[in-house]
Design an enzyme around this catalytic site. Structure first.
Site, mmCIF file in Angstrom:
data_model
loop_
_atom_site.group_PDB
_atom_site.id
_atom_site.type_symbol
_atom_site.label_atom_id
_atom_site.label_comp_id
_atom_site.label_asym_id
_atom_site.label_seq_id
_atom_site.Cartn_x
_atom_site.Cartn_y
_atom_site.Cartn_z
ATOM 1 N N LYS A 1 0.877 -1.201 -0.120
ATOM 2 C CA LYS A 1 -0.100 -0.021 -0.142
ATOM 3 C C LYS A 1 0.825 1.284 -0.081
ATOM 4 O O LYS A 1 1.954 1.256 0.603
ATOM 5 C CB LYS A 1 -0.955 0.143 1.218
ATOM 6 C CG LYS A 1 -2.193 0.921 1.171
ATOM 7 C CD LYS A 1 -3.251 0.101 0.594
ATOM 8 C CE LYS A 1 -4.262 0.892 0.343
ATOM 9 N NZ LYS A 1 -5.535 -0.187 0.031
ATOM 10 N N GLY B 1 -18.991 4.052 -2.127
ATOM 11 C CA GLY B 1 -20.137 4.333 -1.417
ATOM 12 C C GLY B 1 -21.248 4.768 -2.405
ATOM 13 O O GLY B 1 -22.296 4.124 -2.626
HETATM 14 N N1 GLU Z 1 -7.236 0.282 -3.163
HETATM 15 C C1 GLU Z 1 -8.036 -0.924 -3.470
HETATM 16 C C2 GLU Z 1 -8.100 -1.806 -2.318
HETATM 17 O O1 GLU Z 1 -7.960 -1.432 -1.127
HETATM 18 C C3 GLU Z 1 -7.582 -1.457 -4.778
HETATM 19 C C4 GLU Z 1 -6.386 -2.080 -4.604
HETATM 20 C C5 GLU Z 1 -5.846 -2.301 -6.117
HETATM 21 O O2 GLU Z 1 -6.502 -2.415 -7.076
HETATM 22 O O3 GLU Z 1 -4.683 -2.707 -6.216
HETATM 23 O O4 GLU Z 1 -8.553 -2.994 -2.373
#
Ligand code: GLU
Length: 407
Positions: free
Chosen positions: A103, A219
């Site tokens: 992340k 949402g």
């Molecule tokens: N941010 C999204 C999640 O928390 C998608 C992450 C992604 O597509 O790699 O799952």
């Protein structure tokens, strides 16, 4: 308030008590493989220099390249990013895509920045991280406050730095720049497929009264999808509060109202409510689609929903999980419920690497059975161990990761 990483580790401790995964394996999962903090200097429009703090946490890549979004938010900090990266690791494992978990983020309120400043910030983020990112190393994506346009800037900057033209180093790009059909609505759509699979088991009616916290990408799309399938969205909120109408809100009209007035409050025929009131409203299904730590030991006892579908990451604390379990309110966990986003991200990566472009129908036809299958497996795992669904999902994910990692 608990920090989200502490919550994540409490969840890990709980699953380790339910099933014996071995101490060494659990110990390895208590730390990310690496967490990186960067500074991003940005020349602002007024000529001053601002230095932003940015992050990338690469948690675990046993199942494939690290995968996870980038969040722009004033409250974003390293513990939040670490928790989100941990949950990404489990999320990819739960739905069986060949990806690990990571992340990223920047501590910033993007509303304070001009478009030009936002572009410089986004390009600055990838300039500092280009050596650890890449289609087979670590593949970012959108998260809170990050858009396809921002993904396009990052892809373009990465291409300039490395010469890689595949576009597969980042997902959630705009369709014209290699993005996948369906990626924009995938998280909400996936949540809907999971809901349909679990609806009968959760003893929910055919047509539900739904309450949604959050009016962002997830949402709002969820509101539209549930409404289109004949369910009734009786309350919805953004960060400043929400509106309630027991006969169901007209989501299209509410969208127009927010566009015109800048807020949800004051919408015709509805009552203004606070976010606390919204969470405690009587309904069939409560959908948290905003941030972590919204359902806690302070309000879990007052939740009147028959079930919770977590489209946000980490909205329910471990203490609240126990309370809701005792009250017989099933919580369909984030790492399953919101995984439609990362699954379609994986499809985008796959299409980029193969030079293909799939139709939206093709994308959703592939997505649906994956979620149905994972949802059923999680129900089974939870039943086997007489525990709640989050623990069922953790067991499924950890078994898959352990098989690869050994130990
Ligand atoms: N941010 C999204 C999640 O928390 C998608 C992450 C992604 O597509 O790699 O799952």
């Amino acid at each position: 308030m608990n920090n989200p990483f502490q919550n994540a580790m409490t969840q890990l401790d709980k699953v380790a008590k339910i099933k014996n995964f071995g101490e060494e394996f659990i110990a390895r999962l208590r730390q990310p493989n690496r967490d990186i903090r960067i500074s991003i200097p940005v020349k602002m429009d007024n000529g001053s220099l601002r230095i932003f703090e940015g992050y990338r946490v690469e948690y675990n890549n046993a199942l494939g390249p690290y995968k996870g979004g980038i969040r722009y938010h004033p409250d974003t900090e390293i513990n939040e990013v670490k928790a989100l990266a941990f949950w990404m690791t489990l999320k990819c494992a739960v739905v069986k895509i060949p990806m690990g978990g990571s992340k990223g983020g920047v501590t910033v309120d993007p509303k304070d920045l001009s478009k030009g400043e936002l572009e410089k910030l986004s390009r600055g983020w990838v300039q500092k991280l280009s050596d650890i990112l890449g289609p087979y190393k670590d593949v970012p994506a959108p998260d809170v406050n990050t858009t396809p346009e921002i993904m396009d800037w990052i892809a373009d900057e990465y291409e300039k730095i490395t010469g890689d033209t595949s576009g597969a180093m980042i997902t959630g790009k705009s369709i014209g720049k290699g993005g996948s059909e369906g990626r924009g609505t995938a998280t909400a759509q996936g949540g809907f497929y999971v809901f349909e699979t679990i609806r009968a088991e959760a003893r929910l009616p055919q047509k539900c009264k739904i309450v949604i916290q959050g009016f962002g990408n997830v949402g709002l799309n969820a509101a539209e999808i549930f409404e289109a399938h004949g369910h009734s969205v009786i309350a919805i909120s953004d960060s400043r509060g929400g509106v309630y109408d027991e006969n169901g809100l007209d989501i299209q009209k509410l969208k127009e109202h927010k566009k015109k007035t800048g807020a949800l409050k004051g919408f015709i025929n509805s009552k203004n409510i606070t976010n606390e009131e919204l969470l405690e409203s009587e309904c069939d299904l409560l959908i948290p689609a905003a941030f972590e730590n919204r359902i806690t030991d302070a309000n879990a006892n007052k939740i009147q929903a028959k079930a919770v579908l977590e489209l946000a990451n980490g909205p329910t604390t471990p203490e609240a999980d126990e309370i809701l379990f005792k009250k017989g309110i099933p919580v369909i966990p984030d790492i399953l419920a919101n995984s439609g986003g990362v699954i379609v991200s994986y499809f985008e990566w796959d299409q980029n690497l193969k030079g293909q472009h799939w139709s939206e129908t093709e994308v959703f036809d592939k997505l649906k059975p994956m979620l149905e299958d994972s949802a059923k497996k999680i129900l089974e795992k939870a039943r086997e161990s007489n525990t709640y669904l989050r623990m069922g999902a953790f067991i499924l994910a950890l078994e898959r990761i352990k098989e690869k990692m050994g130990g």
